[in-house]
Design a protein around this motif. Structure first.
Motif, PDB file in Angstrom:
ATOM      1  N   SER A  67       3.118   8.066  -3.657  1.00  0.00           N
ATOM      2  CA  SER A  67       3.243   9.323  -3.782  1.00  0.00           C
ATOM      3  C   SER A  67       2.667  10.134  -2.400  1.00  0.00           C
ATOM      4  O   SER A  67       3.131  10.937  -2.015  1.00  0.00           O
ATOM      5  N   SER A  79       9.618   8.982  -3.870  1.00  0.00           N
ATOM      6  CA  SER A  79       9.265   9.621  -5.217  1.00  0.00           C
ATOM      7  C   SER A  79       9.957   8.787  -6.304  1.00  0.00           C
ATOM      8  O   SER A  79       9.396   8.787  -7.231  1.00  0.00           O
ATOM      9  N   ALA A 149       3.811  14.040  -7.433  1.00  0.00           N
ATOM     10  CA  ALA A 149       3.307  13.089  -6.416  1.00  0.00           C
ATOM     11  C   ALA A 149       1.876  13.386  -6.543  1.00  0.00           C
ATOM     12  O   ALA A 149       1.081  12.614  -6.479  1.00  0.00           O
TER      13      ALA A 149
END
Lengths: 229, 64
Positions: A67, A79, A149
């Motif tokens: 992240s 991601s 994230a």
């Protein structure tokens, strides 16, 4: 060969090796390790329970790194890695909670209690469920992927709190691994350490497969988008 | 309420943990098979030059 079809590290691990490793960890937990003096055989749940918990921590640690990297570089691969790892982490946290609950019923005579370790683990589980919901609906949406994230980073920061919870607050949960080592006899340590190894292999295996599916699903969505009249 | 032996609790614990694992792995395999099948079908229908270009572009987008 398409990029999405290239085998990942986890996919290079043969299926039979993973299942053999996990079954062998059950053998060590059931037959090699001695029964615990007061809890008896119910204590053997620990070999899966603790190994799953530690691999959930590992999975969420990978989410943290991926992240941060995604927010820093903006590369979708990070991601995807965070998404795949979080899903496997949630699986292992679920296994931890389910096994721990049965153990608690056998030893504490209750399925659930608001012990600090249990409560913080439940919070961790909910945070990453939230992550999966946000990231799972973020296909092609950079804003939502960035939000996911951030949730992943916040969730990973809860991991040390889960680990330290039984030392910071008074609770019932036993502490088998402290900063000074394992608090159990040698054969139990062997069975537990082997379980860590088997579950780490299992984690990598699952991660590889999930990563591949995410990459292919994104390629599929991109193709459909391109072909839309 | 009958009191279960520690061995029975152990079997219940492992059964439920395995159930969670098997359900997840089964679901993962199913998702993998569906995506792979749809991707192959779409790729097969993209025989034309334009389709190849679109595919390469989509692939670049997904691997960036």
């Amino acid at each position: 060969v398409d990029a999405a079809d290239r085998p990942t590290l986890g996919e290079r691990i043969p299926d039979w090796l993973v299942w053999l490793a996990v079954v062998a960890s059950m053998y060590l937990g059931f037959l090699y390790a001695p029964p615990e003096a007061t809890m008896g055989d119910a204590q053997r749940i620990m070999y899966f329970h603790v190994a799953a918990a530690w691999n959930a921590f590992l999975a969420f640690g990978v989410v943290l790194v991926a992240s941060v990297q995604y927010l820093r570089t903006g590369r979708p691969g990070w991601s995807r890695l965070a998404y795949a790892s979080a899903e496997v982490g949630v699986l292992f946290t679920t296994v931890t909670i389910v096994g721990g609950s049965v153990w608690a019923r056998a030893v504490w005579n209750t399925w659930w209690t608001w012990d600090p370790r249990l409560t913080t683990t439940l919070i961790l589980w909910f945070i990453f469920l939230g992550f999966l919901v946000v990231r799972g609906t973020a296909e092609g949406d950079v804003g939502r992927q960035r939000l996911a994230a951030v949730i992943g980073i916040v969730g990973a920061c809860v991991v040390p709190i889960v680990y330290m919870s039984d030392q910071w607050w008074v609770g019932l949960h036993p502490t088998v691994i402290t900063l000074s080592g394992f608090q159990m006899p040698g054969r139990m340590v062997v069975a537990l350490v082997y379980s860590f190894f088997a579950f780490t292999l299992f984690y990598l295996w699952l991660l590889g497969r999930r990563l591949r599916t995410i990459a292919q699903a994104e390629e599929l969505a991109a193709l459909r988008e391109r072909l839309r009249p | 309420v009958a009191r279960w032996s520690p061995l029975a609790w152990m079997f219940l614990g492992y059964s439920l943990m395995w159930l969670v694992i098997v359900l997840y792995v089964g679901n993962l395999h199913r998702r993998q098979a569906v995506v792979q099948r749809e991707l192959q079908a779409l790729r097969a229908s993209l025989g034309s030059e334009e389709g190849e270009g679109a595919r390469a572009e989509a692939e670049r987008a997904s691997t960036r």
